[in-house]
Scaffold this motif. Structure first.
Motif, PDB file in Angstrom:
ATOM      1  N   ALA A 261       0.810  -1.214   0.000  1.00  0.00           N
ATOM      2  CA  ALA A 261       0.000   0.000   0.000  1.00  0.00           C
ATOM      3  C   ALA A 261       0.846   1.267   0.000  1.00  0.00           C
ATOM      4  O   ALA A 261       0.481   2.260  -0.639  1.00  0.00           O
ATOM      5  CB  ALA A 261      -0.924   0.002   1.221  1.00  0.00           C
ATOM      6  N   ILE A 262       1.994   1.241   0.709  1.00  0.00           N
ATOM      7  CA  ILE A 262       2.824   2.456   0.830  1.00  0.00           C
ATOM      8  C   ILE A 262       3.719   2.673  -0.396  1.00  0.00           C
ATOM      9  O   ILE A 262       3.724   3.776  -0.971  1.00  0.00           O
ATOM     10  CB  ILE A 262       3.658   2.405   2.129  1.00  0.00           C
ATOM     11  CG1 ILE A 262       2.721   2.386   3.344  1.00  0.00           C
ATOM     12  CG2 ILE A 262       4.607   3.594   2.207  1.00  0.00           C
ATOM     13  CD1 ILE A 262       3.413   2.118   4.670  1.00  0.00           C
ATOM     14  N   PRO A 263       4.482   1.656  -0.856  1.00  0.00           N
ATOM     15  CA  PRO A 263       5.345   1.875  -2.018  1.00  0.00           C
ATOM     16  C   PRO A 263       4.635   2.389  -3.281  1.00  0.00           C
ATOM     17  O   PRO A 263       5.193   3.238  -3.982  1.00  0.00           O
ATOM     18  CB  PRO A 263       5.971   0.494  -2.263  1.00  0.00           C
ATOM     19  CG  PRO A 263       6.003  -0.126  -0.904  1.00  0.00           C
ATOM     20  CD  PRO A 263       4.717   0.324  -0.262  1.00  0.00           C
ATOM     21  N   ASN A 268       4.442   6.209  -7.460  1.00  0.00           N
ATOM     22  CA  ASN A 268       3.590   6.995  -8.358  1.00  0.00           C
ATOM     23  C   ASN A 268       4.067   8.442  -8.413  1.00  0.00           C
ATOM     24  O   ASN A 268       4.054   9.082  -9.471  1.00  0.00           O
ATOM     25  CB  ASN A 268       2.134   6.929  -7.884  1.00  0.00           C
ATOM     26  CG  ASN A 268       1.167   7.299  -8.983  1.00  0.00           C
ATOM     27  OD1 ASN A 268       1.161   6.688 -10.056  1.00  0.00           O
ATOM     28  ND2 ASN A 268       0.353   8.323  -8.744  1.00  0.00           N
ATOM     29  N   ALA A 269       4.498   8.958  -7.249  1.00  0.00           N
ATOM     30  CA  ALA A 269       5.012  10.336  -7.195  1.00  0.00           C
ATOM     31  C   ALA A 269       6.395  10.424  -7.845  1.00  0.00           C
ATOM     32  O   ALA A 269       6.691  11.373  -8.588  1.00  0.00           O
ATOM     33  CB  ALA A 269       5.074  10.808  -5.746  1.00  0.00           C
ATOM     34  N   LEU A 270       7.258   9.418  -7.596  1.00  0.00           N
ATOM     35  CA  LEU A 270       8.619   9.456  -8.138  1.00  0.00           C
ATOM     36  C   LEU A 270       8.641   9.324  -9.661  1.00  0.00           C
ATOM     37  O   LEU A 270       9.502   9.916 -10.324  1.00  0.00           O
ATOM     38  CB  LEU A 270       9.463   8.330  -7.517  1.00  0.00           C
ATOM     39  CG  LEU A 270       9.865   8.487  -6.051  1.00  0.00           C
ATOM     40  CD1 LEU A 270      10.619   7.253  -5.570  1.00  0.00           C
ATOM     41  CD2 LEU A 270      10.729   9.732  -5.859  1.00  0.00           C
ATOM     42  N   ARG A 273       8.743  12.414 -11.666  1.00  0.00           N
ATOM     43  CA  ARG A 273       9.950  13.238 -11.589  1.00  0.00           C
ATOM     44  C   ARG A 273      10.893  12.906 -12.747  1.00  0.00           C
ATOM     45  O   ARG A 273      10.860  11.801 -13.303  1.00  0.00           O
ATOM     46  CB  ARG A 273      10.682  12.990 -10.262  1.00  0.00           C
ATOM     47  CG  ARG A 273       9.808  13.130  -9.037  1.00  0.00           C
ATOM     48  CD  ARG A 273       9.672  14.561  -8.607  1.00  0.00           C
ATOM     49  NE  ARG A 273       8.825  14.693  -7.432  1.00  0.00           N
ATOM     50  CZ  ARG A 273       8.577  15.844  -6.832  1.00  0.00           C
ATOM     51  NH1 ARG A 273       9.112  16.959  -7.309  1.00  0.00           N
ATOM     52  NH2 ARG A 273       7.792  15.905  -5.776  1.00  0.00           N
ATOM     53  N   ALA A 274      11.762  13.853 -13.060  1.00  0.00           N
ATOM     54  CA  ALA A 274      12.698  13.674 -14.171  1.00  0.00           C
ATOM     55  C   ALA A 274      13.719  12.574 -13.880  1.00  0.00           C
ATOM     56  O   ALA A 274      14.194  11.898 -14.796  1.00  0.00           O
ATOM     57  CB  ALA A 274      13.416  14.996 -14.454  1.00  0.00           C
ATOM     58  N   PHE A 275      14.008  12.358 -12.564  1.00  0.00           N
ATOM     59  CA  PHE A 275      15.040  11.395 -12.193  1.00  0.00           C
ATOM     60  C   PHE A 275      14.710   9.987 -12.686  1.00  0.00           C
ATOM     61  O   PHE A 275      15.526   9.332 -13.335  1.00  0.00           O
ATOM     62  CB  PHE A 275      15.206  11.400 -10.668  1.00  0.00           C
ATOM     63  CG  PHE A 275      16.212  10.403 -10.169  1.00  0.00           C
ATOM     64  CD1 PHE A 275      17.569  10.616 -10.357  1.00  0.00           C
ATOM     65  CD2 PHE A 275      15.812   9.239  -9.526  1.00  0.00           C
ATOM     66  CE1 PHE A 275      18.503   9.690  -9.907  1.00  0.00           C
ATOM     67  CE2 PHE A 275      16.737   8.316  -9.072  1.00  0.00           C
ATOM     68  CZ  PHE A 275      18.093   8.546  -9.272  1.00  0.00           C
ATOM     69  N   LEU A 276      13.493   9.499 -12.405  1.00  0.00           N
ATOM     70  CA  LEU A 276      13.128   8.142 -12.829  1.00  0.00           C
ATOM     71  C   LEU A 276      12.867   8.064 -14.326  1.00  0.00           C
ATOM     72  O   LEU A 276      13.005   6.998 -14.926  1.00  0.00           O
ATOM     73  CB  LEU A 276      11.900   7.655 -12.056  1.00  0.00           C
ATOM     74  CG  LEU A 276      12.182   6.897 -10.752  1.00  0.00           C
ATOM     75  CD1 LEU A 276      10.906   6.320 -10.180  1.00  0.00           C
ATOM     76  CD2 LEU A 276      13.194   5.784 -10.941  1.00  0.00           C
ATOM     77  N   TRP A 281      15.459   2.149 -15.271  1.00  0.00           N
ATOM     78  CA  TRP A 281      15.897   0.851 -14.754  1.00  0.00           C
ATOM     79  C   TRP A 281      15.953   0.816 -13.227  1.00  0.00           C
ATOM     80  O   TRP A 281      16.033  -0.256 -12.634  1.00  0.00           O
ATOM     81  CB  TRP A 281      17.271   0.484 -15.333  1.00  0.00           C
ATOM     82  CG  TRP A 281      18.342   1.508 -15.042  1.00  0.00           C
ATOM     83  CD1 TRP A 281      18.671   2.584 -15.803  1.00  0.00           C
ATOM     84  CD2 TRP A 281      19.203   1.546 -13.900  1.00  0.00           C
ATOM     85  NE1 TRP A 281      19.685   3.308 -15.220  1.00  0.00           N
ATOM     86  CE2 TRP A 281      20.036   2.684 -14.043  1.00  0.00           C
ATOM     87  CE3 TRP A 281      19.358   0.735 -12.781  1.00  0.00           C
ATOM     88  CZ2 TRP A 281      21.000   3.033 -13.107  1.00  0.00           C
ATOM     89  CZ3 TRP A 281      20.319   1.077 -11.847  1.00  0.00           C
ATOM     90  CH2 TRP A 281      21.124   2.211 -12.003  1.00  0.00           C
ATOM     91  N   LEU A 282      15.890   1.999 -12.586  1.00  0.00           N
ATOM     92  CA  LEU A 282      15.906   2.058 -11.125  1.00  0.00           C
ATOM     93  C   LEU A 282      14.544   1.737 -10.511  1.00  0.00           C
ATOM     94  O   LEU A 282      14.434   1.575  -9.292  1.00  0.00           O
ATOM     95  CB  LEU A 282      16.350   3.449 -10.645  1.00  0.00           C
ATOM     96  CG  LEU A 282      17.846   3.746 -10.698  1.00  0.00           C
ATOM     97  CD1 LEU A 282      18.100   5.208 -10.339  1.00  0.00           C
ATOM     98  CD2 LEU A 282      18.608   2.831  -9.752  1.00  0.00           C
ATOM     99  N   ASN A 283      13.518   1.656 -11.356  1.00  0.00           N
ATOM    100  CA  ASN A 283      12.156   1.440 -10.855  1.00  0.00           C
ATOM    101  C   ASN A 283      12.060   0.181  -9.996  1.00  0.00           C
ATOM    102  O   ASN A 283      11.592   0.223  -8.849  1.00  0.00           O
ATOM    103  CB  ASN A 283      11.190   1.364 -12.044  1.00  0.00           C
ATOM    104  CG  ASN A 283       9.736   1.477 -11.613  1.00  0.00           C
ATOM    105  OD1 ASN A 283       9.298   0.771 -10.703  1.00  0.00           O
ATOM    106  ND2 ASN A 283       8.996   2.361 -12.255  1.00  0.00           N
ATOM    107  N   ALA A 284      12.498  -0.957 -10.551  1.00  0.00           N
ATOM    108  CA  ALA A 284      12.385  -2.234  -9.820  1.00  0.00           C
ATOM    109  C   ALA A 284      13.235  -2.255  -8.548  1.00  0.00           C
ATOM    110  O   ALA A 284      12.725  -2.625  -7.472  1.00  0.00           O
ATOM    111  CB  ALA A 284      12.752  -3.405 -10.737  1.00  0.00           C
TER     112      ALA A 284
END
Length: 341
Positions: A261-263, A268-270, A273-276, A281-284
């Motif tokens: 529920a928290i992640p 969704n917010a991250l 952002r431009a970073f993700l 590939w940092l998503n997982a």
């Protein structure tokens, strides 16, 4: 000279008396947890030890040493330099790797200490790869396969799970999880993306509601042992089995809730952002890390929601069980039973 010998003699006597006072008593019950299980705090301390992932890194020699310490203590043989803290540490190492009924070494990924690392990987991937039907099918299958291994590894030695029961529960839970996931996935196509992220949690909750009762169907049919406060067996109750299984289902869903529920809210917010967007590939890895952080706390705390030795008023038992209990002990108002995990 005489006074020096006298002082040395007194010092030696004091040291011997100190060692005698520090000797480990032989009445410690290693079949019970170290902390008071009637309080949430005591249960939480116990399950933080039971689910400690560091136990997976212990060598075979360390596990055998712990087994020897525990078995020697139970037989009345105590090493002179063994402290109570060392004894309890050995007990929890022993419990983490060896089956309580059979004494056999358990499958590595089926141990309670593997719950956090295995679930963080599987849950993180379920939350990351939820957009396509093949990914949903694959990760729900992986999750239920892992659950089947855990259930088999932690099966009761007195009432073992048959291959048929294990197979039925495995197929039914996997089917229930996949149907729920695919059904909700189609319903949430036109809803905000954050809603779609919660589909895996709904599927896991549905699978738990199917899997656990099926795995314990024998208890629902014939009942589980109920005892008085001193552990004297009074009979078997189906009503007690229903309460025990309901508590386990709530605990299992509660374990999954924070991690699922928290992640999604954070990710969704991250993702906006431009970073993700620059490093997709940092998503997982991020998802798995967030899930792991939640599970480190959620797993032991949700195991501790209900006492392992659960209780029920005699008046809530089946009429025939009530009569049996009254016949054996007319003064008993409450019976106790092991709820399972």
């Amino acid at each position: 000279m005489g006074s020096a010998l006298y002082r040395l003699g007194r010092r030696g006597l004091r040291q011997r008396l100190q060692r005698m006072s520090e000797e480990l008593p032989l009445h410690i019950n290693l079949r019970e947890p170290r902390w008071d299980q009637s309080t949430f705090q005591g249960r939480a301390k116990h399950f933080f030890m039971v689910t400690d992932p560091r136990n997976l890194l212990l060598s075979a020699a360390t596990l055998e040493d712990a087994r020897r310490v525990v078995e020697n203590y139970r037989s009345g043989t105590v090493s002179p330099d063994l402290t109570e803290d060392q004894l309890w540490r050995a007990k929890y190492i022993y419990d983490s790797a060896f089956h309580p009924d059979t004494g056999e070494k358990m499958i590595l990924i089926g141990r309670m200490s593997a719950q956090v690392p295995m679930n963080m990987t599987i849950t993180g991937c379920m939350l990351t790869f939820y957009r396509t039907t093949p990914a949903v099918l694959f990760w729900q299958w992986v999750n239920q396969s892992f659950n089947a291994i855990v259930n088999y590894t932690n099966r009761s030695g007195d009432a073992p799970i048959t291959v048929g029961q294990l197979g039925t529960a495995y197929v039914s839970a996997t089917t229930g999880a996949v149907v729920t996931a695919l059904g909700l996935k189609s319903l949430t196509k036109h809803l905000p993306s954050i809603i779609g992220r919660y589909v895996p949690f709904a599927a896991v909750a549905a699978a738990n509601c199917i899997n656990i009762p099926l795995m314990r169907q024998r208890e629902l049919k014939f009942g589980i042992p109920v005892t008085d406060e001193d552990g004297n067996r009074l009979g078997e109750s189906r009503a007690a089995a229903q309460q025990a299984i309901a508590q386990v289902v709530v605990s299992r869903i509660g374990m999954a809730a924070p991690a699922m529920a928290i992640p999604p809210v954070i990710m969704n917010a991250l993702e906006k952002r431009a970073f993700l967007k620059r490093y997709p590939w940092l998503n997982a890895p991020l998802q798995v890390g967030l899930v792991g952080f939640c599970l480190v706390f959620a797993t032991p705390l949700c195991c501790a929601l209900f006492p392992q030795k659960s209780s029920m008023r005699v008046s809530r038992l089946e009429p025939e069980v009530q009569a049996l209990v009254r016949e054996k002990n007319p003064h008993v108002e409450t019976v106790y039973f092991n709820k399972g995990l």
